[in-house]
Design a protein around this motif. Structure first.
Motif, PDB file in Angstrom:
ATOM      1  N   ALA A 192       8.223  23.541  -3.076  1.00 59.51           N
ATOM      2  CA  ALA A 192       7.848  23.776  -1.682  1.00 59.51           C
ATOM      3  C   ALA A 192       8.635  24.894  -1.008  1.00 59.51           C
ATOM      4  O   ALA A 192       8.121  25.566  -0.103  1.00 59.51           O
ATOM      5  CB  ALA A 192       8.006  22.490  -0.881  1.00 59.51           C
ATOM      6  N   HIS A 193       9.894  25.095  -1.409  1.00 59.19           N
ATOM      7  CA  HIS A 193      10.754  26.113  -0.799  1.00 59.19           C
ATOM      8  C   HIS A 193      11.573  26.803  -1.894  1.00 59.19           C
ATOM      9  O   HIS A 193      12.799  26.650  -1.961  1.00 59.19           O
ATOM     10  CB  HIS A 193      11.703  25.477   0.228  1.00 59.19           C
ATOM     11  CG  HIS A 193      11.031  24.761   1.359  1.00 59.19           C
ATOM     12  ND1 HIS A 193      10.540  25.405   2.471  1.00 59.19           N
ATOM     13  CD2 HIS A 193      10.765  23.440   1.533  1.00 59.19           C
ATOM     14  CE1 HIS A 193      10.003  24.518   3.292  1.00 59.19           C
ATOM     15  NE2 HIS A 193      10.127  23.314   2.744  1.00 59.19           N
ATOM     16  N   PHE A 217      10.483  16.438   5.343  1.00 61.53           N
ATOM     17  CA  PHE A 217      11.284  16.667   6.542  1.00 61.53           C
ATOM     18  C   PHE A 217      12.632  17.303   6.213  1.00 61.53           C
ATOM     19  O   PHE A 217      13.070  18.230   6.900  1.00 61.53           O
ATOM     20  CB  PHE A 217      11.467  15.353   7.287  1.00 61.53           C
ATOM     21  CG  PHE A 217      10.179  14.797   7.809  1.00 61.53           C
ATOM     22  CD1 PHE A 217       9.581  15.349   8.927  1.00 61.53           C
ATOM     23  CD2 PHE A 217       9.534  13.750   7.164  1.00 61.53           C
ATOM     24  CE1 PHE A 217       8.376  14.870   9.412  1.00 61.53           C
ATOM     25  CE2 PHE A 217       8.331  13.264   7.631  1.00 61.53           C
ATOM     26  CZ  PHE A 217       7.747  13.820   8.754  1.00 61.53           C
ATOM     27  N   VAL A 218      13.272  16.820   5.169  1.00 57.57           N
ATOM     28  CA  VAL A 218      14.562  17.401   4.799  1.00 57.57           C
ATOM     29  C   VAL A 218      14.379  18.839   4.341  1.00 57.57           C
ATOM     30  O   VAL A 218      15.148  19.728   4.727  1.00 57.57           O
ATOM     31  CB  VAL A 218      15.243  16.557   3.712  1.00 57.57           C
ATOM     32  CG1 VAL A 218      16.538  17.225   3.247  1.00 57.57           C
ATOM     33  CG2 VAL A 218      15.540  15.153   4.228  1.00 57.57           C
ATOM     34  N   GLY A 219      13.350  19.102   3.550  1.00 58.58           N
ATOM     35  CA  GLY A 219      13.100  20.471   3.093  1.00 58.58           C
ATOM     36  C   GLY A 219      12.849  21.422   4.245  1.00 58.58           C
ATOM     37  O   GLY A 219      13.402  22.533   4.282  1.00 58.58           O
ATOM     38  N   MET A 240      15.562  16.222  -4.886  1.00 54.73           N
ATOM     39  CA  MET A 240      15.472  17.219  -3.818  1.00 54.73           C
ATOM     40  C   MET A 240      15.295  18.617  -4.398  1.00 54.73           C
ATOM     41  O   MET A 240      14.515  19.432  -3.891  1.00 54.73           O
ATOM     42  CB  MET A 240      16.745  17.150  -2.964  1.00 54.73           C
ATOM     43  CG  MET A 240      16.632  17.837  -1.614  1.00 54.73           C
ATOM     44  SD  MET A 240      15.582  16.928  -0.467  1.00 54.73           S
ATOM     45  CE  MET A 240      14.545  18.285   0.114  1.00 54.73           C
ATOM     46  N   ARG A 241      16.006  18.868  -5.492  1.00 53.60           N
ATOM     47  CA  ARG A 241      15.905  20.180  -6.151  1.00 53.60           C
ATOM     48  C   ARG A 241      14.504  20.402  -6.708  1.00 53.60           C
ATOM     49  O   ARG A 241      13.950  21.511  -6.638  1.00 53.60           O
ATOM     50  CB  ARG A 241      16.958  20.244  -7.258  1.00 53.60           C
ATOM     51  CG  ARG A 241      17.330  21.622  -7.741  1.00 53.60           C
ATOM     52  CD  ARG A 241      17.943  22.480  -6.643  1.00 53.60           C
ATOM     53  NE  ARG A 241      18.389  23.737  -7.203  1.00 53.60           N
ATOM     54  CZ  ARG A 241      17.599  24.772  -7.497  1.00 53.60           C
ATOM     55  NH1 ARG A 241      16.298  24.696  -7.250  1.00 53.60           N
ATOM     56  NH2 ARG A 241      18.087  25.879  -8.010  1.00 53.60           N
ATOM     57  N   GLN A 242      13.901  19.336  -7.263  1.00 48.83           N
ATOM     58  CA  GLN A 242      12.533  19.452  -7.777  1.00 48.83           C
ATOM     59  C   GLN A 242      11.547  19.740  -6.651  1.00 48.83           C
ATOM     60  O   GLN A 242      10.611  20.544  -6.810  1.00 48.83           O
ATOM     61  CB  GLN A 242      12.159  18.165  -8.519  1.00 48.83           C
ATOM     62  CG  GLN A 242      12.913  17.969  -9.824  1.00 48.83           C
ATOM     63  CD  GLN A 242      12.705  16.578 -10.421  1.00 48.83           C
ATOM     64  OE1 GLN A 242      11.962  15.749  -9.878  1.00 48.83           O
ATOM     65  NE2 GLN A 242      13.352  16.318 -11.547  1.00 48.83           N
ATOM     66  N   ALA A 277      15.902  17.947  14.553  1.00 43.64           N
ATOM     67  CA  ALA A 277      17.155  17.182  14.515  1.00 43.64           C
ATOM     68  C   ALA A 277      17.957  17.526  13.272  1.00 43.64           C
ATOM     69  O   ALA A 277      19.186  17.692  13.325  1.00 43.64           O
ATOM     70  CB  ALA A 277      16.855  15.683  14.566  1.00 43.64           C
ATOM     71  N   ILE A 278      17.285  17.651  12.131  1.00 45.91           N
ATOM     72  CA  ILE A 278      17.969  18.013  10.886  1.00 45.91           C
ATOM     73  C   ILE A 278      18.528  19.427  10.977  1.00 45.91           C
ATOM     74  O   ILE A 278      19.620  19.725  10.467  1.00 45.91           O
ATOM     75  CB  ILE A 278      17.012  17.864   9.695  1.00 45.91           C
ATOM     76  CG1 ILE A 278      16.643  16.382   9.505  1.00 45.91           C
ATOM     77  CG2 ILE A 278      17.616  18.436   8.410  1.00 45.91           C
ATOM     78  CD1 ILE A 278      15.529  16.146   8.499  1.00 45.91           C
TER      79      ILE A 278
END
Length: 439
Positions: A194-195, A152-154, A187-189, A112-113
């Protein structure tokens, strides 16, 4: 019988004026509780009623399936009851298309994202949902967990990047000071760990505007649902109740398209900070004080506590003489009128807003609601009688037999049991970090 798309509505109930089946979903909302359904989803429903297209909402519950069980059998439909002393207004909201439970189907949330039609991911996950450690940085171990919003956002952002799709607007609608900047930093951290290949793309393609949200939304009771069923003629398991007042101030900084929320009552501004600070320190600060002081005096609801002649002057002083002087108001922002409006809202007898609901997660709320104001005055050689009374009431609450719904519940109980609880709670190295030091 349950509410659904074929339910005939009484003439008194307003219904969506658009064809729900003709709209794509443009928003994924994580944390689809009662507040979102009474606030952001209403603004979005209004925008689609005004002609905006393709802004349906896919709701996400990170853990519990309760909201999915309420809304999915009803095709996402639910009612909002707006209550005041003058009566109740009931309307049907059509903006929510379906609800996903991340714990049951994580890939559906990521998809969905990552969908090309999605432009905004918004959040109402409460302060503790951002998984910050004691110093404010991301608790990376928790953020890597299966129910973390960052996971999930990542993954959704990574899928968009791989598909060469544009970035997203990540819209925090939680009571955090500088919520947009906080979300961006956290989110940046997470992405760095993770990505790591997404960092530059995220900085260029994604935006995290600040917001200020305000509407009182008590927990819906069985009595509320029964009253709504009487008026509707069918059962609405997703019903929410709220007050007439609603405010949404949004920093005008989006990565791509957005609904024309400003056409239906939201404020798009360059700087949210004055509105956010006023809400946190005046409304939320007063709410938390009412909760702990009111519970200590045997009250159950906000309107009962504010009617107590020993409590109301404490709250008035908190807002006007303690919180208001710390706020650099925006042009046209009348803090005295704001305090008067808040007192009227607190006194609404038609809204049974439970004090124990406000009392939850005190360790996450108190720093921005009380301690920043206390520190501001302390730096100027002054003290705050009302906020000090609120701190004392919180400690008494921690020592009482009330249930403590807080991530630090065990440690708070232990600290509050000390003869001088202020030091382990608020002193240097205490549980609650801030610039305020108790006298």
């Amino acid at each position: 019988m349950r509410l659904g798309p074929d339910t005939p509505l009484p003439p008194s109930v307003r219904a969506p004026g658009y064809d729900r089946c003709a709209h794509a979903a443009g928003i994924v909302h994580i944390g689809i509780g009662a507040f979102h359904r009474a606030h952001q989803a209403v603004y979005t429903d209004d925008a689609m009623n005004a002609g905006d297209r393709d802004w349906g909402i896919i709701g996400v519950s990170l853990r519990s399936g309760d909201v999915a069980a309420q809304l999915n059998p009803q095709d996402g439909l639910y009612t909002v009851s707006t209550r005041s002393a003058a009566g109740t207004d009931l309307r049907l909201i059509g903006a929510v298309q379906r609800v996903l439970v991340a714990a049951d189907n994580p890939q559906a949330v990521i998809d969905a994202i990552a969908a090309p039609t999605t432009h905004i991911v918004s959040f109402t996950v409460t302060e503790k949902g951002y998984l910050r450690g004691p110093g404010g940085a991301l608790d990376l171990a928790a953020a890597m967990g299966l129910s973390s919003l960052y996971r999930f956002v990542g993954a959704g952002l990574a899928a968009r990047h791989a598909a060469r799709l544009p970035g997203l607007t990540l819209l925090s609608c939680d009571n955090l000071a500088g919520n947009g900047a906080v979300l961006r930093t956290l989110m940046r951290q997470y992405l760095a760990a993770a990505h790591p290949d997404l960092g530059d793309w995220f900085d260029t393609e994604c935006r995290c505007p600040a917001t200020m949200i305000d509407r009182i939304v008590p927990a819906t009771t069985d009595a509320d649902r029964a009253a709504i069923e009487t008026e509707l003629g069918v059962r609405d398991e997703g019903a929410v109740v709220t007050e007439g007042f609603s405010q949404w101030v949004i920093e005008d900084d989006f990565a791509g398209p957005r609904p024309r929320w400003e056409k239906v009552g939201a404020q798009l501004v360059a700087d949210v900070a004055p509105y956010e600070t006023a809400k946190l320190r005046m409304l939320n600060g007063a709410h938390s004080a009412l909760a702990y002081i009111g519970l200590g005096r045997g009250h159950e609801y906000v309107h009962q506590a504010i009617a107590d002649p020993d409590i109301r002057p404490v709250i008035e002083r908190l807002m006007l003489r303690e919180a208001a002087p710390t706020i650099a108001a925006a042009p046209g922002q009348d803090l005295s009128a704001y305090a008067d409006a808040l007192l009227d809202r607190f006194a609404n007898p038609a809204l049974d807003h439970r004090l124990i609901q406000i009392a939850m997660d005190g360790s996450q709320k108190i720093p921005q609601r009380w301690l920043e104001t206390l520190a501001w005055h302390q730096q100027r050689g002054a003290r705050c009688a009302s906020l000090e009374a609120a701190v004392a009431a919180w400690i008494a609450f921690l020592r009482s037999d009330h249930p403590i719904d807080d991530p630090l519940a065990g440690m708070l109980r232990e600290a509050a049991a000390a003869q001088d609880a202020l030091e382990p709670l608020f002193g240097a190295g205490g549980l609650i970090a801030s610039d305020w030091r108790p006298a």
